[in-house]
Design a protein around this motif. Structure first.
Motif, PDB file in Angstrom:
ATOM      1  N   GLY A   1       0.811  -1.202   0.000  1.00 39.47           N
ATOM      2  CA  GLY A   1       0.000   0.000   0.000  1.00 39.47           C
ATOM      3  C   GLY A   1       0.847   1.254   0.000  1.00 39.47           C
ATOM      4  N   ASP A   2       0.243   2.376  -0.396  1.00 34.63           N
ATOM      5  CA  ASP A   2       0.913   3.684  -0.385  1.00 34.63           C
ATOM      6  C   ASP A   2       2.213   3.695  -1.177  1.00 34.63           C
ATOM      7  OD1 ASP A   2      -1.079   4.799   1.265  1.00 34.63           O
ATOM      8  OD2 ASP A   2      -0.087   4.005   3.049  1.00 34.63           O
ATOM      9  N   GLY A   3       2.286   2.901  -2.228  1.00 35.41           N
ATOM     10  CA  GLY A   3       3.469   2.898  -3.070  1.00 35.41           C
ATOM     11  C   GLY A   3       4.656   2.146  -2.508  1.00 35.41           C
ATOM     12  N   ASN A   4       4.435   1.355  -1.450  1.00 26.23           N
ATOM     13  CA  ASN A   4       5.520   0.603  -0.814  1.00 26.23           C
ATOM     14  C   ASN A   4       5.360  -0.893  -1.022  1.00 26.23           C
ATOM     15  OD1 ASN A   4       6.839   2.888   0.421  1.00 26.23           O
ATOM     16  ND2 ASN A   4       5.141   2.961   1.882  1.00 26.23           N
ATOM     17  N   VAL A   5       6.481  -1.600  -0.873  1.00 24.56           N
ATOM     18  CA  VAL A   5       6.455  -3.060  -0.902  1.00 24.56           C
ATOM     19  C   VAL A   5       7.069  -3.594   0.394  1.00 24.56           C
ATOM     20  CG1 VAL A   5       6.623  -3.143  -3.408  1.00 24.56           C
ATOM     21  CG2 VAL A   5       8.719  -3.310  -2.032  1.00 24.56           C
ATOM     22  N   LEU A   6       6.672  -4.779   0.747  1.00 26.72           N
ATOM     23  CA  LEU A   6       7.283  -5.503   1.864  1.00 26.72           C
ATOM     24  C   LEU A   6       8.049  -6.663   1.243  1.00 26.72           C
ATOM     25  CD1 LEU A   6       5.587  -6.484   5.222  1.00 26.72           C
ATOM     26  CD2 LEU A   6       7.059  -8.087   4.026  1.00 26.72           C
ATOM     27  N   HIS A   7       9.337  -6.760   1.572  1.00 28.86           N
ATOM     28  CA  HIS A   7      10.133  -7.808   0.941  1.00 28.86           C
ATOM     29  C   HIS A   7      11.388  -8.113   1.744  1.00 28.86           C
ATOM     30  CE1 HIS A   7      13.096  -5.060  -1.544  1.00 28.86           C
ATOM     31  NE2 HIS A   7      12.843  -4.543  -0.354  1.00 28.86           N
ATOM     32  N   ALA A   8      12.060  -9.169   1.309  1.00 27.66           N
ATOM     33  CA  ALA A   8      13.361  -9.561   1.846  1.00 27.66           C
ATOM     34  C   ALA A   8      14.372  -9.321   0.727  1.00 27.66           C
ATOM     35  CB  ALA A   8      13.341 -11.031   2.253  1.00 27.66           C
ATOM     36  N   PRO A   9      15.102  -8.201   0.743  1.00 29.68           N
ATOM     37  CA  PRO A   9      15.886  -7.795  -0.427  1.00 29.68           C
ATOM     38  C   PRO A   9      17.124  -8.612  -0.755  1.00 29.68           C
ATOM     39  CG  PRO A   9      15.483  -5.926   1.029  1.00 29.68           C
ATOM     40  CD  PRO A   9      15.092  -7.170   1.761  1.00 29.68           C
ATOM     41  N   ARG A  10      18.044  -8.798   0.189  1.00 36.61           N
ATOM     42  CA  ARG A  10      19.300  -9.458  -0.168  1.00 36.61           C
ATOM     43  C   ARG A  10      20.100  -9.756   1.099  1.00 36.61           C
ATOM     44  NH1 ARG A  10      19.935  -4.031  -1.128  1.00 36.61           N
ATOM     45  NH2 ARG A  10      21.740  -2.997  -0.155  1.00 36.61           N
ATOM     46  N   THR A  11      21.157 -10.536   0.949  1.00 35.29           N
ATOM     47  CA  THR A  11      22.062 -10.851   2.053  1.00 35.29           C
ATOM     48  C   THR A  11      22.618  -9.568   2.666  1.00 35.29           C
ATOM     49  OG1 THR A  11      22.688 -12.987   1.092  1.00 35.29           O
ATOM     50  CG2 THR A  11      24.224 -12.002   2.659  1.00 35.29           C
ATOM     51  N   GLY A  12      22.624  -9.536   3.978  1.00 35.20           N
ATOM     52  CA  GLY A  12      23.085  -8.369   4.691  1.00 35.20           C
ATOM     53  C   GLY A  12      21.960  -7.446   5.112  1.00 35.20           C
ATOM     54  N   ARG A  13      20.732  -7.754   4.697  1.00 33.66           N
ATOM     55  CA  ARG A  13      19.590  -6.921   5.047  1.00 33.66           C
ATOM     56  C   ARG A  13      18.571  -7.763   5.826  1.00 33.66           C
ATOM     57  NH1 ARG A  13      19.610  -2.179   1.863  1.00 33.66           N
ATOM     58  NH2 ARG A  13      17.870  -1.511   3.154  1.00 33.66           N
ATOM     59  N   HIS A  14      17.357  -7.229   5.970  1.00 28.31           N
ATOM     60  CA  HIS A  14      16.316  -7.906   6.720  1.00 28.31           C
ATOM     61  C   HIS A  14      14.978  -7.608   6.065  1.00 28.31           C
ATOM     62  CE1 HIS A  14      17.357  -3.971   8.520  1.00 28.31           C
ATOM     63  NE2 HIS A  14      16.061  -3.767   8.388  1.00 28.31           N
ATOM     64  N   VAL A  15      13.939  -8.294   6.474  1.00 24.40           N
ATOM     65  CA  VAL A  15      12.605  -8.040   5.934  1.00 24.40           C
ATOM     66  C   VAL A  15      12.244  -6.589   6.233  1.00 24.40           C
ATOM     67  CG1 VAL A  15      10.171  -8.682   6.019  1.00 24.40           C
ATOM     68  CG2 VAL A  15      11.934 -10.450   6.269  1.00 24.40           C
ATOM     69  N   GLU A  16      11.820  -5.852   5.189  1.00 27.77           N
ATOM     70  CA  GLU A  16      11.644  -4.415   5.339  1.00 27.77           C
ATOM     71  C   GLU A  16      10.560  -3.886   4.424  1.00 27.77           C
ATOM     72  OE1 GLU A  16      15.513  -2.989   4.207  1.00 27.77           O
ATOM     73  OE2 GLU A  16      15.001  -2.987   2.086  1.00 27.77           O
ATOM     74  N   LEU A  17      10.170  -2.645   4.687  1.00 31.58           N
ATOM     75  CA  LEU A  17       9.323  -1.879   3.788  1.00 31.58           C
ATOM     76  C   LEU A  17      10.218  -0.994   2.935  1.00 31.58           C
ATOM     77  CD1 LEU A  17       6.506  -0.690   6.200  1.00 31.58           C
ATOM     78  CD2 LEU A  17       6.241  -2.297   4.316  1.00 31.58           C
ATOM     79  N   ALA A  18       9.873  -0.853   1.667  1.00 28.54           N
ATOM     80  CA  ALA A  18      10.653   0.002   0.774  1.00 28.54           C
ATOM     81  C   ALA A  18       9.736   0.542  -0.315  1.00 28.54           C
ATOM     82  CB  ALA A  18      11.803  -0.789   0.149  1.00 28.54           C
ATOM     83  N   PRO A  19      10.045   1.707  -0.875  1.00 36.42           N
ATOM     84  CA  PRO A  19       9.260   2.222  -2.001  1.00 36.42           C
ATOM     85  C   PRO A  19       9.359   1.284  -3.197  1.00 36.42           C
ATOM     86  CG  PRO A  19      10.642   3.940  -1.042  1.00 36.42           C
ATOM     87  CD  PRO A  19      11.103   2.649  -0.458  1.00 36.42           C
ATOM     88  N   LEU A  20       8.251   1.081  -3.867  1.00 40.10           N
ATOM     89  CA  LEU A  20       8.252   0.251  -5.061  1.00 40.10           C
ATOM     90  C   LEU A  20       9.249   0.766  -6.087  1.00 40.10           C
ATOM     91  CD1 LEU A  20       7.203  -1.826  -7.089  1.00 40.10           C
ATOM     92  CD2 LEU A  20       5.205  -0.343  -7.480  1.00 40.10           C
TER      93      LEU A  20
END
Length: 352
Positions: free
Chosen positions: A318-337
């Protein structure tokens, strides 16, 4: 350490959470902008602690209570250690929240339902820590003593509320060789490191909204290439290309999700998506959704150059954001599409 048995000051070591990408492709370096709410989210804690910290926070109605406060305090007390060898102090404090037996008798409960209230059980210890800190935060708020109510509560947890009353605030450096003073200072200064993505509020009902709501409970969970599944986060693996950080296999020692295991977990068991991003696209591509018609829970896919092999999947939040697990070294997060992955790689969205 709780009440009277003051822990030695331990220098903070930054806990680096490991992070994020699809099971079947090389890790991406695309930038992603996280959103935070000043402590409402959580990151950088072991998965077995995360659930209980969030529960303890939710159970406390004091406005000064946030998950990062409990996390920073647990790190200072025990570095999230749970063994009797590593989590017993010289003064007799026990478990990851370092309760003295007398104090445990007041605050301990069988929170995890295993038939025993034990300071060694993570759930029991964290919920007891939360109850005690909640009570202390209320005392601090109504005490009239100057200073940050969190500082006052932490001092009460460490040295006893009686010491706070004695000094009319946080005990000074001259008390106990500065141990309580430094205990408070260190925890407050390291809270920021445990603040994670903001807690996502999901409205509505239906398969997509329910899946997104379930996935949102995993915000801040580490990325582990090949890890995770319908049952939750798990240790991942390295395949010669993926799962590495700084030349070492991070996935094999990280409990978490990759991009497609997170979406699989979110929809399971109402919809049993296949395991990989490519397979999930194949299973849902007959139900495409344009960007202007996206709804919470829709799946979004990326392939290099926008064609061919699907290397990443995310959920529309919603609101132009996605919820995802991007890559090694990061964590599950919200980010702009628009910046979650390279815009030129965007393939499209589907509705499971």
């Amino acid at each position: 350490m709780v009440i009277g048995a003051v822990a030695a000051v331990i220098g903070f070591v930054l806990v680096v959470t490991l992070g994020i990408v699809a099971v079947v492709i090389a890790d991406e370096d695309a930038a992603a902008t996280e959103t935070t709410d000043g402590g409402g989210g959580l990151q950088g804690v072991p998965a077995e602690f995360r659930e209980w910290i969030l529960k303890a926070d939710a159970a406390c109605k004091e406005p000064a209570m946030v998950p990062s406060l409990l996390a920073a305090q647990l790190y200072q007390e025990s570095k999230f250690k749970t063994s009797r060898e590593e989590a017993t102090s010289h003064a007799g404090a026990q478990g990851p929240a370092q309760f003295m037996p007398g104090t445990w008798a007041t605050w301990g409960r069988d929170a995890d339902g295993n038939g025993e209230a034990s300071p060694w059980d993570i759930g029991d210890a964290v919920m007891a820590q939360g109850r005690m800190m909640c009570s202390l935060l209320k005392q601090a708020r109504t005490s009239g003593y100057p200073g940050d109510v969190r500082a006052l509560a932490l001092a009460g947890y460490n040295a006893g509320w009686g010491r706070v009353e004695e000094f009319g605030g946080v005990p000074p450096k001259s008390f106990a060789n500065g141990e309580t003073y430094n205990y408070v200072r260190i925890i407050l200064s390291t809270m920021k490191r445990f603040e994670g993505p903001g807690l996502l509020q999901v409205s509505g009902s239906g398969l997509g909204a329910d899946a997104l709501r379930k996935a949102a409970t995993q915000l801040g969970t580490p990325y582990a290439y090949g890890g995770g599944g319908p049952g939750g986060p798990s240790v991942g693996f390295c395949d010669g290309t993926n799962g590495y950080k700084d030349g070492k296999c991070a996935a094999s020692s990280t409990v978490g999700f990759d991009c497609s295991s997170l979406t699989q977990y979110a929809y399971w068991p109402k919809l049993k998506l296949p395991r990989t991003a490519q397979a999930q696209y194949g299973a849902t591509s007959d139900r495409p959704v344009s960007r202007t018609q996206l709804k919470p829970g829709d799946l979004l896919f990326w392939a290099h150059g926008g064609n061919g092999f699907i290397y990443h999947v995310a959920m529309y939040a919603g609101d132009g954001n996605v919820l995802h697990a991007p890559r090694t070294g990061r964590h599950v997060e919200l980010a702009p599409l628009t910046s979650a992955m390279p815009q030129g790689d965007y393939v499209g969205a589907t509705r499971p």
